[in-house]
Design an enzyme around this catalytic site. Structure first.
Site, PDB file in Angstrom:
ATOM      1  N   ASP A   1      36.261  13.224  -1.180  1.00 37.09           N
ATOM      2  CA  ASP A   1      36.758  12.947   0.413  1.00 37.09           C
ATOM      3  C   ASP A   1      36.578  14.333   1.182  1.00 37.09           C
ATOM      4  OD1 ASP A   1      37.398  11.565   2.629  1.00 37.09           O
ATOM      5  OD2 ASP A   1      39.534  11.961   2.407  1.00 37.09           O
TER       6      ASP A   1
ATOM      7  N   ASP B   1      43.962  18.708  -0.142  1.00 37.62           N
ATOM      8  CA  ASP B   1      43.793  17.112  -0.087  1.00 37.62           C
ATOM      9  C   ASP B   1      42.753  16.517  -1.094  1.00 37.62           C
ATOM     10  OD1 ASP B   1      45.527  17.053   2.046  1.00 37.62           O
ATOM     11  OD2 ASP B   1      43.991  16.653   3.452  1.00 37.62           O
TER      12      ASP B   1
END
Length: 280
Positions: free
Chosen positions: A168, A185
């Site tokens: 991502d 993340d």
């Protein structure tokens, strides 16, 4: 500020001393700036699955394993205990990836502790000592864009050499620290060798970088670094010092239609046999 309930337990355990302020609230977690002795760190509190806008897509969780066979069976059946185990596995995926990538020399925040759904890690800062901004909040010169893009490509390669694909990666998951970009993340990180979607995710990650930095340095837009990186990886020739060109020529060859049709016929025959067995 008053400590949120999820952080109060860490204060009682002596893992943090005080909560300074809330840093951000995202689709997966809320992040706070905390003091741990003389150090300033951040505490990432993962949201419950029902509160997240990002779902644990099968593409990301494919081939993730748990050591406890009871948990694995429960997760496969989708029981309440299984859902809880799956949630814990989802949260620990980022912790595992951070430790793995930090050991491989990838520019990620240094993890310090993981306790009851709260991840304590390094607070990434800018040249003034303040919390570093995300790339999407920064205006870049052409030279800065080219430099940061080149640095991040080396990080993508280093991650892949460590067997990890971010999954991502974009300007929203990269902080601009005083000494350059830092990748954050990672709960959706996937195993490069064990996930059938890893190649697609790697290409998307690299394309996201190309498209963002290409807005400041248009010469990046025609490049194909993702295809080049994955091709080297598949052939076992990718290493942290690989020299990339951004050019990639797709190999074309005549399709063996006879072999293709034979595979289709074999699959049909196997399915017919399976249905006969089920009826019997």
């Amino acid at each position: 500020m008053k400590a949120p309930p999820r952080l109060q337990a860490l204060i009682e355990e002596g893992l943090i001393d005080t909560v300074v302020r809330q840093l951000m609230s995202g689709k997966e977690a809320m992040v706070y700036v905390v003091r741990c002795g003389d150090d300033t760190r951040c505490a990432k509190i993962y949201k419950e699955a029902t509160q997240r806008s990002f779902r644990q897509a099968v593409d990301y969780t494919e081939n993730r394993k748990v050591k406890n066979t009871r948990q694995a069976r429960a997760m496969a059946k989708g029981t309440k205990f299984g859902r809880q185990a799956q949630e814990a596995a989802w949260q620990s995926a980022e912790v595992d990836a951070l430790y793995r990538l930090a050991a491989a020399g990838v520019r990620v925040p240094t993890p310090h502790n993981f306790h009851e759904g709260v991840l304590l890690m390094e607070l990434v800062t800018d040249e003034h000592g303040d919390a570093a901004p995300r790339l999407n909040d920064v205006m870049l010169t052409r030279e800065e864009a080219l430099g940061h893009h080149a640095m991040l490509l080396t990080q993508v390669v280093r991650m892949l050499c460590a067997g990890v694909v971010h999954g991502d990666l974009s300007e929203f998951n990269i902080l601009l620290a005083a000494d350059g970009p830092v990748i954050i993340d990672l709960p959706q990180a996937v195993d490069a060798a064990g996930n059938n979607h890893a190649s697609r995710m790697l290409l998307r990650d690299v394309d996201n970088l190309r498209n963002f930095f290409g807005g400041f340095a248009p010469e990046l837009l025609p490049t194909h670094y993702g295809l080049e990186i994955w091709d080297l990886y598949q052939r076992g020739e990718l290493h942290t010092g690989s020299v990339l060109t951004g050019h990639f020529e797709r190999k074309t060859a005549a399709v063996d239609m006879h072999s293709v049709m034979r595979e289709i016929d074999d699959a049909r025959a196997e399915e017919s046999a399976r249905r006969v067995r089920m009826q019997a």
